[in-house]
Structure formats: structure tokens, C-alpha cells
Design a protein around this motif. Structure first.
Motif, PDB file in Angstrom:
ATOM      1  N   GLN A   1      14.560  14.162 -16.256  1.00  0.00           N
ATOM      2  CA  GLN A   1      15.703  14.666 -17.028  1.00  0.00           C
ATOM      3  C   GLN A   1      16.773  15.171 -16.069  1.00  0.00           C
ATOM      4  N   CYS A   2      16.823  16.479 -15.805  1.00  0.00           N
ATOM      5  CA  CYS A   2      17.938  16.958 -14.961  1.00  0.00           C
ATOM      6  C   CYS A   2      17.806  16.488 -13.514  1.00  0.00           C
ATOM      7  N   GLY A   3      16.569  16.266 -13.076  1.00  0.00           N
ATOM      8  CA  GLY A   3      16.360  15.731 -11.733  1.00  0.00           C
ATOM      9  C   GLY A   3      16.206  16.771 -10.645  1.00  0.00           C
ATOM     10  N   MET A   4      16.420  18.051 -10.963  1.00  0.00           N
ATOM     11  CA  MET A   4      16.371  19.060  -9.893  1.00  0.00           C
ATOM     12  C   MET A   4      15.008  19.119  -9.226  1.00  0.00           C
ATOM     13  N   CYS A   5      13.957  18.970 -10.006  1.00  0.00           N
ATOM     14  CA  CYS A   5      12.614  19.079  -9.435  1.00  0.00           C
ATOM     15  C   CYS A   5      12.160  17.785  -8.773  1.00  0.00           C
ATOM     16  N   PHE A   6      12.874  16.675  -9.014  1.00  0.00           N
ATOM     17  CA  PHE A   6      12.294  15.377  -8.705  1.00  0.00           C
ATOM     18  C   PHE A   6      12.163  15.002  -7.243  1.00  0.00           C
ATOM     19  N   PRO A   7      13.039  15.444  -6.374  1.00  0.00           N
ATOM     20  CA  PRO A   7      12.751  15.146  -4.967  1.00  0.00           C
ATOM     21  C   PRO A   7      11.373  15.662  -4.559  1.00  0.00           C
ATOM     22  N   GLY A   8      11.072  16.891  -4.975  1.00  0.00           N
ATOM     23  CA  GLY A   8       9.761  17.461  -4.655  1.00  0.00           C
ATOM     24  C   GLY A   8       8.646  16.765  -5.402  1.00  0.00           C
ATOM     25  N   MET A   9       8.904  16.417  -6.666  1.00  0.00           N
ATOM     26  CA  MET A   9       7.891  15.690  -7.451  1.00  0.00           C
ATOM     27  C   MET A   9       7.547  14.360  -6.782  1.00  0.00           C
ATOM     28  N   VAL A  10       8.572  13.641  -6.370  1.00  0.00           N
ATOM     29  CA  VAL A  10       8.333  12.321  -5.761  1.00  0.00           C
ATOM     30  C   VAL A  10       7.508  12.482  -4.486  1.00  0.00           C
ATOM     31  N   VAL A  11       7.812  13.508  -3.713  1.00  0.00           N
ATOM     32  CA  VAL A  11       7.077  13.725  -2.463  1.00  0.00           C
ATOM     33  C   VAL A  11       5.608  14.036  -2.765  1.00  0.00           C
ATOM     34  N   THR A  12       5.369  14.957  -3.689  1.00  0.00           N
ATOM     35  CA  THR A  12       3.976  15.315  -4.002  1.00  0.00           C
ATOM     36  C   THR A  12       3.238  14.133  -4.627  1.00  0.00           C
ATOM     37  N   LEU A  13       3.895  13.433  -5.544  1.00  0.00           N
ATOM     38  CA  LEU A  13       3.245  12.281  -6.181  1.00  0.00           C
ATOM     39  C   LEU A  13       2.956  11.180  -5.166  1.00  0.00           C
ATOM     40  N   THR A  14       3.814  11.024  -4.196  1.00  0.00           N
ATOM     41  CA  THR A  14       3.560  10.033  -3.145  1.00  0.00           C
ATOM     42  C   THR A  14       2.274  10.379  -2.409  1.00  0.00           C
ATOM     43  N   HIS A  15       2.123  11.654  -2.109  1.00  0.00           N
ATOM     44  CA  HIS A  15       0.882  12.090  -1.459  1.00  0.00           C
ATOM     45  C   HIS A  15      -0.318  11.827  -2.364  1.00  0.00           C
ATOM     46  N   LEU A  16      -0.206  12.231  -3.623  1.00  0.00           N
ATOM     47  CA  LEU A  16      -1.353  12.117  -4.535  1.00  0.00           C
ATOM     48  C   LEU A  16      -1.764  10.670  -4.758  1.00  0.00           C
ATOM     49  N   THR A  17      -0.808   9.761  -4.736  1.00  0.00           N
ATOM     50  CA  THR A  17      -1.125   8.362  -5.043  1.00  0.00           C
ATOM     51  C   THR A  17      -1.501   7.559  -3.802  1.00  0.00           C
ATOM     52  N   ARG A  18      -1.447   8.175  -2.642  1.00  0.00           N
ATOM     53  CA  ARG A  18      -1.964   7.471  -1.461  1.00  0.00           C
ATOM     54  C   ARG A  18      -3.499   7.479  -1.511  1.00  0.00           C
TER      55      ARG A  18
ATOM     56  N   LYS B   1      -2.866  16.674 -12.538  1.00  0.00           N
ATOM     57  CA  LYS B   1      -2.269  17.963 -12.937  1.00  0.00           C
ATOM     58  C   LYS B   1      -2.558  19.021 -11.884  1.00  0.00           C
ATOM     59  N   ALA B   2      -3.777  19.054 -11.384  1.00  0.00           N
ATOM     60  CA  ALA B   2      -4.120  20.036 -10.350  1.00  0.00           C
ATOM     61  C   ALA B   2      -3.291  19.790  -9.091  1.00  0.00           C
ATOM     62  N   GLY B   3      -3.068  18.531  -8.770  1.00  0.00           N
ATOM     63  CA  GLY B   3      -2.279  18.209  -7.589  1.00  0.00           C
ATOM     64  C   GLY B   3      -0.826  18.584  -7.716  1.00  0.00           C
ATOM     65  N   LEU B   4      -0.349  18.711  -8.964  1.00  0.00           N
ATOM     66  CA  LEU B   4       1.060  19.048  -9.196  1.00  0.00           C
ATOM     67  C   LEU B   4       1.279  20.545  -9.410  1.00  0.00           C
ATOM     68  N   VAL B   5       0.262  21.336  -9.140  1.00  0.00           N
ATOM     69  CA  VAL B   5       0.364  22.762  -9.473  1.00  0.00           C
ATOM     70  C   VAL B   5       1.501  23.451  -8.696  1.00  0.00           C
ATOM     71  N   GLY B   6       1.862  22.901  -7.566  1.00  0.00           N
ATOM     72  CA  GLY B   6       2.932  23.523  -6.769  1.00  0.00           C
ATOM     73  C   GLY B   6       4.318  22.989  -7.065  1.00  0.00           C
ATOM     74  N   ASN B   7       4.450  22.144  -8.089  1.00  0.00           N
ATOM     75  CA  ASN B   7       5.755  21.575  -8.441  1.00  0.00           C
ATOM     76  C   ASN B   7       6.108  21.961  -9.870  1.00  0.00           C
ATOM     77  N   LEU B   8       7.155  22.726 -10.031  1.00  0.00           N
ATOM     78  CA  LEU B   8       7.563  23.169 -11.361  1.00  0.00           C
ATOM     79  C   LEU B   8       8.704  22.303 -11.880  1.00  0.00           C
ATOM     80  N   CYS B   9       8.559  21.896 -13.159  1.00  0.00           N
ATOM     81  CA  CYS B   9       9.637  21.186 -13.851  1.00  0.00           C
ATOM     82  C   CYS B   9       9.933  21.980 -15.105  1.00  0.00           C
TER      83      CYS B   9
END
Ligand code: FES
Ligand code: FES
Length: 154
Positions: A97-114, A126-134
């Protein structure tokens, strides 16, 4: 001090006070503004980068701690023309949506999906995203996108 960072695969040498936040060095010295200064207290994850492949909040990481190490920022993960699998999946799932959280989301998700970093289950993502707030999207579509990447092996 003199600092050498391997930023998105490129060696960058610079001079900085040791306790300068890595976030400020990335944004103000290297002009990589993808990582966002939102809370600056380590809570929101908008400034997330990968330090030697592991997620780290750049706002609380002194640049001295990153000396000699690999730093991956969202700029190194994909572009509008050539999105990464995570970026493509987020778009396909209309997770932004607003995109403010997404740079961090993309970085964390990249890690999680490796491979080897996260089990391909909703609870693990969900546990892996605990440090990223949207504050606007809600997490279900974000988790759906992550699972799609994992299931596709993209
Ligand atoms: S700006 Fe770094 S965690 Fe919020
Ligand atoms: S999309 Fe707005 S904070 Fe996450």
C-alpha cells in the motif's frame, strides 16, 4: 576511521566516525536511500539490510561493525525493470500500500526465501517478519507472497 564495505557486491571505501549508524552512511554518503529512517530505534524494520546475509537494522548498526563485511540493500535486490522474485510476488499478491515499510520487507523476505533460512509455513514466515512492522497492508498477503516464492523455488 577508514571503512570498507562490500555494498551490493561493490567495494566502497569511506571515512566515518565509528558509531555513525550504517543507515546514515548508506543514505547520506553512498546515496542509497532505499533503507528508510522511520523509528530509528530498531523497532520498525524499515531500515533493514542484510549484513553478511543476515537481517540487521541499519539504524542501530554502527558503521564500524559493518567494516569489511557484505551489506545488501534493497537497491541490490531488484529493479523496476527486473524485479526480484520477492518483489514480483509482492506485486502479484497486491501486498503493497503506502510502501514505507517495503524496502525493509523486501530485504527480510529475501533472506527468509533463500534456501535454508525459513520453513515454508505461515507460522515460520510470520515469525521471520516479527521485526518488520507494516501499518497499512496487513500481513496475510505478504505471507502469501513469501510462501509463493518458496513453493515456486523462484
Ligand atoms: S528505522 Fe531502523 S528499525 Fe525503524
Ligand atoms: S504498506 Fe504502508 S506501512 Fe506497510
Amino acid at each position: 576511521m577508514q571503512v570498507t564495505l562490500l555494498v551490493n557486491g561493490e567495494e566502497r571505501r569511506l571515512s566515518a566516525e565509528p558509531l555513525t549508524p550504517l543507515l546514515d552512511v548508506l543514505r547520506d554518503t553512498l546515496h542509497l536511500t532505499g533503507a528508510k529512517p522511520v523509528c530509528r530505534e530498531g523497532f520498525c524494520g524499515a531500515c533493514m539490510v542484510l549484513l553478511d546475509g543476515a537481517p540487521a537494522v541499519a539504524c542501530l548498526t554502527p558503521v564500524a561493525l559493518a567494516d569489511g563485511r557484505s551489506v545488501e540493500t534493497v537497491e541490490g535486490l531488484g529493479t523496476a525493470e527486473t524485479p526480484s522474485p520477492v518483489q514480483r510476488a509482492l506485486e502479484e499478491h497486491e501486498a503493497v500500500q503506502c510502501g514505507m515499510c517495503f524496502p525493509g520487507m523486501v530485504v527480510t523476505l529475501t533472506h527468509l526465501t533463500r534456501p535454508g533460512n525459513c520453513a515454508p509455513t505461515r507460522d515460520a514466515v510470520k515469525a521471520g517478519l516479527v521485526g518488520n512492522l507494516c501499518r497499512c497492508t496487513g500481513y496475510e498477503r505478504i505471507v502469501d507472497a513469501a510462501l509463493a516464492v518458496m513453493e515456486d523455488g523462484r
